[in-house]
Design an enzyme around this catalytic site. Structure first.
Site, PDB file in Angstrom:
ATOM      1  N   ASP A  40       0.863  -1.194   0.000  1.00 18.42           N
ATOM      2  CA  ASP A  40       0.000   0.000   0.000  1.00 18.42           C
ATOM      3  C   ASP A  40       0.892   1.234   0.000  1.00 18.42           C
ATOM      4  O   ASP A  40       0.649   2.203  -0.722  1.00 18.42           O
ATOM      5  CB  ASP A  40      -0.824   0.134   1.288  1.00 18.42           C
ATOM      6  CG  ASP A  40      -1.814  -0.971   1.485  1.00 18.42           C
ATOM      7  OD1 ASP A  40      -1.694  -1.985   0.809  1.00 18.42           O
ATOM      8  OD2 ASP A  40      -2.697  -0.797   2.334  1.00 18.42           O
ATOM      9  N   GLU A  56      -6.112   7.677  -0.154  1.00 20.01           N
ATOM     10  CA  GLU A  56      -6.675   6.940   0.975  1.00 20.01           C
ATOM     11  C   GLU A  56      -5.607   6.657   2.025  1.00 20.01           C
ATOM     12  O   GLU A  56      -5.906   6.467   3.192  1.00 20.01           O
ATOM     13  CB  GLU A  56      -7.291   5.623   0.487  1.00 20.01           C
ATOM     14  CG  GLU A  56      -8.051   4.919   1.586  1.00 20.01           C
ATOM     15  CD  GLU A  56      -8.625   3.582   1.183  1.00 20.01           C
ATOM     16  OE1 GLU A  56      -9.530   3.565   0.337  1.00 20.01           O
ATOM     17  OE2 GLU A  56      -8.161   2.563   1.712  1.00 20.01           O
ATOM     18  N   GLU A  57      -4.375   6.617   1.603  1.00 17.92           N
ATOM     19  CA  GLU A  57      -3.296   6.260   2.522  1.00 17.92           C
ATOM     20  C   GLU A  57      -2.771   7.411   3.364  1.00 17.92           C
ATOM     21  O   GLU A  57      -1.906   7.197   4.218  1.00 17.92           O
ATOM     22  CB  GLU A  57      -2.138   5.620   1.740  1.00 17.92           C
ATOM     23  CG  GLU A  57      -2.484   4.281   1.123  1.00 17.92           C
ATOM     24  CD  GLU A  57      -2.982   3.251   2.143  1.00 17.92           C
ATOM     25  OE1 GLU A  57      -2.455   3.229   3.262  1.00 17.92           O
ATOM     26  OE2 GLU A  57      -3.923   2.505   1.822  1.00 17.92           O
ATOM     27  N   ASP A  71      -7.121   5.756  -4.460  1.00 18.92           N
ATOM     28  CA  ASP A  71      -6.837   4.654  -3.536  1.00 18.92           C
ATOM     29  C   ASP A  71      -5.753   3.850  -4.247  1.00 18.92           C
ATOM     30  O   ASP A  71      -6.029   3.106  -5.191  1.00 18.92           O
ATOM     31  CB  ASP A  71      -8.097   3.808  -3.304  1.00 18.92           C
ATOM     32  CG  ASP A  71      -7.834   2.704  -2.283  1.00 18.92           C
ATOM     33  OD1 ASP A  71      -6.657   2.500  -1.921  1.00 18.92           O
ATOM     34  OD2 ASP A  71      -8.800   2.049  -1.859  1.00 18.92           O
ATOM     35  N   ASP A 125      -6.179  -0.920  -3.421  1.00 21.18           N
ATOM     36  CA  ASP A 125      -7.389  -1.303  -2.700  1.00 21.18           C
ATOM     37  C   ASP A 125      -7.481  -2.826  -2.589  1.00 21.18           C
ATOM     38  O   ASP A 125      -7.034  -3.543  -3.482  1.00 21.18           O
ATOM     39  CB  ASP A 125      -8.618  -0.764  -3.441  1.00 21.18           C
ATOM     40  CG  ASP A 125      -9.883  -1.108  -2.708  1.00 21.18           C
ATOM     41  OD1 ASP A 125     -10.087  -0.551  -1.621  1.00 21.18           O
ATOM     42  OD2 ASP A 125     -10.647  -1.955  -3.199  1.00 21.18           O
ATOM     43  N   GLU A 150     -13.169   5.403  -3.394  1.00 16.76           N
ATOM     44  CA  GLU A 150     -13.667   4.137  -3.924  1.00 16.76           C
ATOM     45  C   GLU A 150     -15.009   4.290  -4.646  1.00 16.76           C
ATOM     46  O   GLU A 150     -15.139   3.936  -5.816  1.00 16.76           O
ATOM     47  CB  GLU A 150     -13.771   3.113  -2.769  1.00 16.76           C
ATOM     48  CG  GLU A 150     -12.389   2.672  -2.288  1.00 16.76           C
ATOM     49  CD  GLU A 150     -12.347   2.192  -0.845  1.00 16.76           C
ATOM     50  OE1 GLU A 150     -13.252   2.532  -0.069  1.00 16.76           O
ATOM     51  OE2 GLU A 150     -11.377   1.494  -0.474  1.00 16.76           O
TER      52      GLU A 150
HETATM   53  P1  AHM Z   1      -9.092  -1.208   1.821  1.00 21.07           P
HETATM   54  O1  AHM Z   1      -9.195   0.104   1.107  1.00 21.07           O
HETATM   55  O2  AHM Z   1      -8.529  -1.076   3.192  1.00 21.07           O
HETATM   56  O3  AHM Z   1      -8.413  -2.253   1.019  1.00 21.07           O
HETATM   57  O4  AHM Z   1     -10.624  -1.695   2.102  1.00 21.07           O
HETATM   58  C1  AHM Z   1     -11.537  -1.719   1.070  1.00 21.07           C
HETATM   59  C2  AHM Z   1     -11.905  -3.143   0.750  1.00 21.07           C
HETATM   60  C3  AHM Z   1     -12.639  -3.283  -0.555  1.00 21.07           C
HETATM   61  O5  AHM Z   1     -11.759  -3.594  -1.597  1.00 21.07           O
HETATM   62  C4  AHM Z   1     -13.578  -4.417  -0.311  1.00 21.07           C
HETATM   63  O6  AHM Z   1     -14.757  -4.289  -1.075  1.00 21.07           O
HETATM   64  C5  AHM Z   1     -13.874  -4.305   1.152  1.00 21.07           C
HETATM   65  O7  AHM Z   1     -12.820  -3.561   1.731  1.00 21.07           O
HETATM   66  C6  AHM Z   1     -13.928  -5.619   1.826  1.00 21.07           C
HETATM   67  O8  AHM Z   1     -14.298  -5.431   3.136  1.00 21.07           O
HETATM   68  P2  AHM Z   1     -14.660  -6.662   4.080  1.00 21.07           P
HETATM   69  O9  AHM Z   1     -13.372  -7.365   4.359  1.00 21.07           O
HETATM   70  O10 AHM Z   1     -15.266  -6.034   5.304  1.00 21.07           O
HETATM   71  O11 AHM Z   1     -15.638  -7.532   3.354  1.00 21.07           O
HETATM   72 MG    MG Z   2      -9.528   1.053  -0.408  1.00 22.14          MG
END
Ligand code: AHM
Ligand code: MG
Length: 338
Positions: A82, A105-106, A124, A127, A284
């Protein structure tokens, strides 16, 4: 050539296999005011994604997998990749001068690049971070806006807190069995597959359309008993009653991409754990909502279209329902009944 003739020429379909670079160049005439800066921005994103792709592909070989023991502003554990992806994209976007500011996002705050660039990017960088360590598809999501403030003046949050409707382009990169870049500039959606031996993205999915209906529903079903909106629970029951296939990767880009190609709906509702949804509006939801609408689908938070939500915070989250038009309509009917 007159501007209308130029527009006409750029609308002529380009053949499958044309490189992203040529595609961008041929579309440049659609944005006569952009003077090539916007095209350069897209190229910068594509280039950074190739570097990130290379790093993802060697993730199992060198010590760049795993988390680094820090949390990002949303409270998630940051993975090394990330952080790397954030650095790669930020660096690529900072160099050209066309981007005035970046919000990622980071990172907690936006970056003011203190230049006269016309554009704002919300990104992001990587992701689906929980899937990095287990060699499952992940993605990059980006939104491009015009800056609100005058060129040369300091940026403020207003430059970044723009409705999704104001996006001038949005896209994602899917790092899957093959790597793809899919984007829209408001004139349909086109997908490019990365040809590794050439080191080029080539047009593989021209004018992508989301089927009006489908038989796939995607959500984290572990949350079902904690969903706040009863209409959403009813809709999930309806999906089961209709024998729809449940498909959930847990990487938004991958889940979205599959549903876009096959027809389906993705749901991340508000629930006890995430009362305002989990997914970020700026990083997102907005980009994917723009893409899905351009492909003929819909995206909402259950009460209004994602693209009409006025963000008030950089990292705000939203419930997200997105996909095929008829499935979105059925969901809305269930929500309206409650
Ligand atoms: P992130 O940005 O920290 O990776 O989180 C986003 C992700 C999405 O890609 C995905 O749809 C979702 O979180 C999955 O969440 P969960 O593990 O609660 O199902
Ligand atoms: Mg994300």
């Amino acid at each position: 050539m007159t501007p209308s003739l130029q527009m006409e020429k750029s609308r002529i379909a380009l053949p499958i296999g044309v490189t992203l670079d040529r595609f961008i160049k041929s579309k440049q005439t659609e944005y006569p005011s952009a003077a090539g800066e916007f095209s350069q921005l897209l190229r910068d994103l594509a280039l950074a994604s190739k570097v990130v792709n290379r790093e993802i592909n060697k993730a199992g070989l060198v010590d760049i997998m795993g988390n680094i023991g820090q949390q990002n502003s949303g409270g998630d554990e940051q993975q090394k990749l990330d952080v790397l992806a954030n650095i790669r994209f930020t660096r690529a976007l900072s160099k050209g001068g066309e981007v005035a500011g970046i919000v990622s996002e980071e990172t907690e705050n936006f970056i003011d690049l203190k230049n006269k660039g016309k554009y704002i990017v919300a990104i992001d960088p990587l992701d689906g971070s929980s899937n990095i360590d287990v060699n499952v598809s992940i993605g990059t999501i980006f939104s491009i806006f015009k800056r609100k403030s005058k060129a040369g003046k300091p940026l403020s949050k207003k430059d970044f807190l723009q409705k999704g409707d104001c996006q001038i382009a949005a896209g994602y990169i899917l790092y899957g069995p093959s790597t793809m870049m899919v984007y829209t500039t408001g004139n349909g959606v086109n997908g490019f597959t990365y040809e590794t031996t050439l080191g080029e993205y080539v047009l593989s999915h021209p004018d992508m359309k989301c089927k009006t209906t489908g038989t796939i529903y995607s959500m984290n079903e572990g949350l079902t008993s904690h969903i706040i909106n009863k209409g959403v629970t009813d809709y999930i029951a309806l999906c089961k009653f209709r024998n729809y296939s449940g498909r959930y990767i847990g990487s938004l880009v991958a889940d979205f991409h599959r549903n876009l190609l096959k027809g389906g709906i993705f749901l991340y509702p508000s629930c006890k754990k995430y009362p305002k949804g989990k997914l970020r509006l700026l990083f997102e939801a907005n980009a994917l909502a723009f893409i899905v609408e351009q492909a003929g689908g819909e995206a909402s938070d259950g009460s209004k279209p994602i693209l009409r939500i006025q963000p008030t915070q950089l990292h705000e989250t939203t419930a997200l329902f997105i996909g095929s038009k008829n499935m979105m309509k059925d969901l809305q009917k269930c929500i309206n009944k409650n």
